[in-house]
Design an enzyme around this catalytic site. Structure first.
Site, short mmCIF file in Angstrom:
data_model
loop_
_atom_site.label_atom_id
_atom_site.label_comp_id
_atom_site.label_asym_id
_atom_site.label_seq_id
_atom_site.Cartn_x
_atom_site.Cartn_y
_atom_site.Cartn_z
N PRO A 1 0.84 -1.20 0.00
CA PRO A 1 0.00 0.00 0.00
C PRO A 1 0.87 1.25 0.00
O PRO A 1 1.83 1.35 0.76
CB PRO A 1 -0.81 -0.13 1.30
CG PRO A 1 -0.07 -1.11 2.14
CD PRO A 1 0.67 -2.01 1.22
N CYS B 1 0.43 5.50 -0.13
CA CYS B 1 -0.45 6.66 -0.11
C CYS B 1 -0.22 7.52 -1.35
O CYS B 1 0.92 7.80 -1.73
CB CYS B 1 -0.22 7.48 1.15
SG CYS B 1 -0.79 6.65 2.65
N GLN C 1 -5.76 -1.64 2.63
CA GLN C 1 -5.25 -1.45 3.99
C GLN C 1 -6.18 -0.51 4.74
O GLN C 1 -6.34 0.65 4.36
CB GLN C 1 -3.83 -0.86 3.93
CG GLN C 1 -3.16 -0.74 5.28
CD GLN C 1 -1.79 -0.09 5.16
OE1 GLN C 1 -1.69 1.09 4.87
NE2 GLN C 1 -0.74 -0.87 5.40
N TYR D 1 0.90 4.85 13.39
CA TYR D 1 -0.50 5.23 13.34
C TYR D 1 -1.25 4.65 14.55
O TYR D 1 -0.65 4.05 15.44
CB TYR D 1 -1.09 4.84 11.99
CG TYR D 1 -0.38 5.55 10.85
CD1 TYR D 1 -0.23 6.94 10.87
CD2 TYR D 1 0.20 4.86 9.79
CE1 TYR D 1 0.45 7.62 9.87
CE2 TYR D 1 0.87 5.53 8.77
CZ TYR D 1 1.00 6.90 8.83
OH TYR D 1 1.69 7.57 7.83
N ARG E 1 -0.38 -5.42 9.31
CA ARG E 1 0.95 -4.81 9.13
C ARG E 1 1.44 -4.31 10.48
O ARG E 1 0.77 -3.54 11.17
CB ARG E 1 0.91 -3.66 8.12
CG ARG E 1 2.23 -2.88 8.08
CD ARG E 1 2.38 -1.97 6.88
NE ARG E 1 2.92 -2.73 5.73
CZ ARG E 1 3.50 -2.15 4.68
NH1 ARG E 1 3.61 -0.83 4.59
NH2 ARG E 1 3.97 -2.88 3.69
N GLY F 1 7.30 -1.45 -2.88
CA GLY F 1 6.55 -0.24 -3.16
C GLY F 1 7.20 0.58 -4.25
O GLY F 1 6.76 0.59 -5.41
#
Length: 355
Positions: free
Chosen positions: A23, A25, A99, A181, A228, A321
């Site tokens: 994933p 952003c 995600q 997060y 994750r 990524g």
């Protein structure tokens, strides 16, 4: 025989290879709604031979967005916008995943395209952030500590977003408990100084994550479920690989199927030395100690390196990524480098195949 191009089955879902898209952003959504950019961005990786394509950190509530431009799954409009994207991924032979995320104290920040850093003020579309404790990330606004009702609302939001994700056509769900997060903030003693049932012991600090997994599994009982983790805070007194292994075992008992092992992101004073495969040791540790399947991440940019990690038994799959951004046909390229006839080159591209 290539392990990288050996299919992997998670529950009832078979992934055609073990080279997956992390994933990433894009900071390109409008009110949480993915745009044409997301469609082209994600579908190209499926055309490029990816086994699984995991959409970016997708907020379960508006205040869970990293930036005002983050994608979401808290409305039916967002769900419906994701549907043609998942269909495009699936039609090209890859498995679409998403995600599910809440940024906690690292929410309401400027996107990297803005040229600004720190928290977005309310006058510019920002909002009050939340966290396990009222401790700010360096340079960001101070969050409000979640109370019991706020925690319950977070759990419910993850469950509702999971249900919308399945309705949108996502086949795999990943719960984001890494990179500083919200769920990671609860896990780490550096950011969680609560004195209630969500703070103190590792059992208490893991309580929110396990409740979230229960809610997601209830909403999506058949879907493969990934978690994750940042397996190290890379800071004194922080979360580490042994903590991750302990909680990964608990998560597996709650229905998690696979673990995506990264590191860092919690505190500004972290000390991480990067380089090719710099996080593979963490994945290997969790795989060995917890006895769970994992993928490795972290500058794994060429086929031989990826294959060697799997061949050595250090991980069960590879997520990349930036390499997919550099080469959206990374899997096709890797198959050629390894001399593997994968059999799923897009017919429109076959004339470009080497050898």
């Amino acid at each position: 025989m290539s392990l990288l191009f050996t299919p992997l089955t998670l529950r009832e879902t078979t992934v055609r290879n073990r080279l997956w898209v992390s994933p990433m952003c894009q900071y390109s959504a409008v009110d949480g709604v993915p745009q044409e950019w997301h469609h082209t961005h994600l579908a190209q990786f499926a055309s490029g031979g990816a086994g699984m394509v995991v959409a970016e950190a997708t907020a379960v509530v508006p205040e869970g967005r990293i930036s005002p431009e983050d994608a979401g799954l808290w409305t039916d409009e967002q769900r419906d916008a994701w549907a043609p994207i998942t269909a495009a991924i699936r039609s090209r032979g890859a498995v679409p995943g998403v995600q599910l995320a809440h940024a906690g104290r690292k929410a309401s920040t400027w996107s990297p395209f803005s040229g600004r850093r720190g928290s977005v003020p309310a006058a510019d579309g920002g909002w009050q952030t939340v966290a396990p404790s009222a401790l700010a990330y360096d340079g960001f606004a101070e969050p409000v500590a979640l109370d019991a009702a706020g925690i319950d609302a977070v759990v419910a939001a993850f469950g509702a977003a999971a249900a919308r994700a399945i309705e949108a056509g996502f086949e795999v769900l990943e719960v984001h408990a890494a990179h500083g997060y919200l769920l990671h903030q609860f896990l780490s003693p550096l950011t969680n100084v609560r004195d209630d049932e969500y703070g103190g012991s590792i059992e208490n600090r893991a309580r929110l994550l396990l409740r979230v997994l229960d809610a997601v599994r209830a909403a999506a009982p058949a879907a493969p479920l990934l978690v994750r983790f940042s397996a190290s805070d890379a800071a004194p007194g922080g979360w580490d690989a042994d903590d991750t292994s302990t909680v990964a075992r608990w998560a597996a008992d709650r229905g998690a199927d696979f673990f995506d092992i990264s590191s860092g992101g919690l505190v500004a004073h972290q000390q991480i030395t990067t380089g090719p495969g710099y996080q593979v040791d963490l994945a290997e540790h969790v795989r060995r100690v917890a006895g769970v399947p994992v993928n490795a991440v972290g500058m794994i940019d060429d086929a031989a390196h990826a294959e060697s990690i799997l061949a050595a038994g250090r991980a069960d799959a590879i997520m990349s990524g930036r390499q997919w951004l550099r080469d959206p046909h990374f899997a096709l390229t890797a198959a050629g480098e390894l001399g593997i006839d994968i059999g799923y080159w897009p017919p429109q591209y076959v004339r470009a195949r080497r050898g």
